[in-house]
Enzyme design. Structure first.
Site, PDB file in Angstrom:
ATOM      1  N   GLU A   7      17.575  40.838  55.852  1.00  0.00           N
ATOM      2  CA  GLU A   7      17.015  42.170  55.643  1.00  0.00           C
ATOM      3  C   GLU A   7      16.583  42.773  56.961  1.00  0.00           C
ATOM      4  OE1 GLU A   7      15.041  40.895  51.416  1.00  0.00           O
ATOM      5  OE2 GLU A   7      13.827  41.887  52.913  1.00  0.00           O
ATOM      6  N   CYS A  28      12.996  46.795  62.327  1.00  0.00           N
ATOM      7  CA  CYS A  28      12.321  45.510  62.143  1.00  0.00           C
ATOM      8  C   CYS A  28      13.424  44.471  61.926  1.00  0.00           C
ATOM      9  CB  CYS A  28      11.428  45.664  60.908  1.00  0.00           C
ATOM     10  SG  CYS A  28      10.263  44.384  60.677  1.00  0.00           S
ATOM     11  N   CYS A  67      12.958  31.766  55.917  1.00  0.00           N
ATOM     12  CA  CYS A  67      11.912  31.413  56.883  1.00  0.00           C
ATOM     13  C   CYS A  67      11.281  30.082  56.493  1.00  0.00           C
ATOM     14  CB  CYS A  67      10.842  32.507  56.930  1.00  0.00           C
ATOM     15  SG  CYS A  67       9.552  32.174  58.157  1.00  0.00           S
ATOM     16  N   CYS A 123       4.818  31.344  54.124  1.00  0.00           N
ATOM     17  CA  CYS A 123       3.565  32.029  53.776  1.00  0.00           C
ATOM     18  C   CYS A 123       3.579  32.372  52.280  1.00  0.00           C
ATOM     19  CB  CYS A 123       3.408  33.310  54.592  1.00  0.00           C
ATOM     20  SG  CYS A 123       3.416  33.027  56.375  1.00  0.00           S
ATOM     21  N   CYS A 171       4.539  35.930  50.830  1.00  0.00           N
ATOM     22  CA  CYS A 171       5.754  36.528  51.390  1.00  0.00           C
ATOM     23  C   CYS A 171       6.990  36.072  50.621  1.00  0.00           C
ATOM     24  CB  CYS A 171       5.865  36.112  52.856  1.00  0.00           C
ATOM     25  SG  CYS A 171       7.460  36.449  53.604  1.00  0.00           S
ATOM     26  N   CYS A 185       8.849  41.612  53.334  1.00  0.00           N
ATOM     27  CA  CYS A 185      10.001  40.854  53.809  1.00  0.00           C
ATOM     28  C   CYS A 185      10.499  39.875  52.762  1.00  0.00           C
ATOM     29  CB  CYS A 185       9.702  40.172  55.133  1.00  0.00           C
ATOM     30  SG  CYS A 185       8.379  38.980  55.091  1.00  0.00           S
TER      31      CYS A 185
HETATM   32 FE1  SF4 Z   1       8.007  33.756  57.524  1.00  0.00          FE
HETATM   33 FE2  SF4 Z   1       7.278  35.572  55.679  1.00  0.00          FE
HETATM   34 FE3  SF4 Z   1       5.419  34.084  56.902  1.00  0.00          FE
HETATM   35 FE4  SF4 Z   1       6.761  36.012  58.259  1.00  0.00          FE
HETATM   36  S1  SF4 Z   1       5.332  36.311  56.547  1.00  0.00           S
HETATM   37  S2  SF4 Z   1       6.304  33.906  58.973  1.00  0.00           S
HETATM   38  S3  SF4 Z   1       8.824  35.851  57.313  1.00  0.00           S
HETATM   39  S4  SF4 Z   1       7.066  33.308  55.533  1.00  0.00           S
END
Ligand code: SF4
Length: 425
Positions: free
Chosen positions: A95, A108, A115, A119, A122, A334
């Site tokens: 994305e 961005c 990832c 998190c 996210c 994201c």
């Molecule tokens: Fe990874 Fe999402 Fe955390 Fe950013 S917010 S570091 S993309 S898991």
């Protein structure tokens, strides 16, 4: 499609092109011509490169694969934010978001497919990690977007999918491609790298001498809460991270942007703000407060809480801004667009469906606010450390083994994260 013996034009630097033309007995300025087509005009069809002779174009077609990323989906929100789903020539989709601030556009860009940080608020983190992107795959997201829009983008922030400093070498090479006057020619101060706080990457960026801007997603001033919100942070505790930021500032003299996503009842009290002031003592920081889009059971902080929080920071002398997390209506948090596209591909939802994740309740997660307030600071072992969103949509304690992320995928070891070149291939 690349044939045997062909190289990817996407991965060639200016010097690589200069060497190619030199060894073919051609003039050096040909390297500038082809970089101009590819990186400034966004033309990847060799036949359209009319200032190159017919023989030269045939040789280029023989020696190089000119495949580039392709935009497969575009969503637009009422606030002007756009989000693109971009398919890479070697497979996988990422994305890329486009933010509008007056007449200026900011892209961005993603540095990884998925990832490994995980998190819990996210969508990308919930989807796990697939692979690192190459330098060409990172940089070309900007070029294909500009070609699609028919206009130039003024700023780039490495803040899409992935953690740039878990793919450091490709990220820094992509910055060189974007910045080189012979290639995209974007001013270095118009490029920002945003990290979840990978201390070795911050030091490597300082040593690189590139001069890009740095943003750090902090989200908490205490290690136990931060390791819940940013799971990789247990490898790089706040003491180590702050030391890296001080070293970075000593080398570069640059102000650092601190990103602080605010979640109701989790990290948004006046006590949390005081802890943040204490933690950032001695660091020249600009603090962005971001009442975050709801996901994974985390609820957005109230405007009153955000204002009180900001007041504490301002009283301590920090410059702060309250930012709106934009594009919530177009899956611009994201990972959400890619995730909804994956689900559409599996027939679970329709493409462009307004259905959203997390906040709309289509993920079986316990709302964060129902789990009681998080501590401002405490020692380890509060019972929440290591609790993560897993790929099956549940929220449960991790195995406790370092190096594991959602769904049991491997998070690279601390050593493996340094450089981290194309591990997934
Ligand atoms: Fe990874 Fe999402 Fe955390 Fe950013 S917010 S570091 S993309 S898991």
């Amino acid at each position: 499609m690349r044939t045997a013996g062909q190289r990817s034009a996407l991965e060639n630097s200016y010097d690589d092109w200069a060497e190619y033309f030199r060894s073919a007995g051609e003039a050096q300025y040909r390297a500038g011509q082809i970089c101009d087509w590819l990186w400034k005009r966004g033309v990847w069809d060799v036949e359209s490169m009319t200032n190159l002779g017919l023989d030269m174009r045939e040789n280029l077609s023989r020696d190089f694969d000119f495949s580039r990323p392709v935009i497969k989906q575009e969503n637009r929100s009422p606030d002007g934010t756009k989000k693109f789903l971009i398919h890479m020539p070697q497979g996988s989709a990422v994305e890329t978001a486009l933010l509008r601030q007056g007449p200026r556009l900011t892209a961005c860009l993603s540095t990884q497919v998925g990832c490994p940080v995980g998190c819990p608020f996210c969508a990308t983190g919930a989807g796990g990690f697939e692979r690192n992107l190459s330098a060409g795959e990172i940089a070309s997201q900007l070029v294909v977007m500009e070609k699609h829009l028919g206009r130039a983008v003024q700023n780039v922030v490495m803040m899409g999918m992935g953690e740039p400093f878990l793919n450091t070498e490709a990220t820094l090479d992509a910055i060189r491609v974007l910045n080189s006057p012979k290639m995209r020619g974007l001013g270095i101060r118009h490029i920002t790298v945003s990290t979840a706080g990978i201390a070795p990457g911050i030091r490597e960026l300082a040593e690189s001498g590139l001069g890009v801007r740095l943003a750090v997603s902090l989200h908490a001033a205490a290690d136990d809460l931060r390791s819940e919100l940013v799971p990789c942070s247990s490898d790089y505790p706040l003491g180590e991270l702050m030391s890296a930021l001080r070293d970075y500032q000593r080398v570069t003299g640059d102000r650092i942007t601190i990103e602080y996503a605010m979640f109701k009842g989790t990290n948004d009290s006046v006590e949390h703000a005081r802890a943040l002031v204490h933690r950032l003592h001695g660091i020249h920081a600009y603090i962005n407060l971001i009442p975050a889009n709801e996901f994974g059971g985390y609820a957005r902080s109230s405007p009153e809480s955000v204002l009180k929080f900001q007041s504490v920071l301002r009283s301590a002398g920090f410059e702060t801004e309250i930012r709106t997390e934009r594009g919530g209506e177009i899956n611009a948090s994201c990972g959400q667009l890619r995730r909804s596209s994956d689900m559409a591909g599996r027939g679970e939802i329709k493409k462009d469906s307004p259905r959203r994740f997390g906040a709309s309740g289509n993920e079986p997660q316990t709302p964060r606010k129902d789990r009681g307030p998080a501590p401002v600071s405490a020692g380890r072992g509060n019972g929440r450390q290591g609790v993560k969103n897993h790929a099956d949509g549940t929220r449960r304690r991790d195995s406790g083994r370092p190096g594991r992320s959602a769904g049991g995928r491997n998070i690279p070891s601390k050593e493996g994260r340094r450089g981290g070149k194309d591990r997934g291939r």
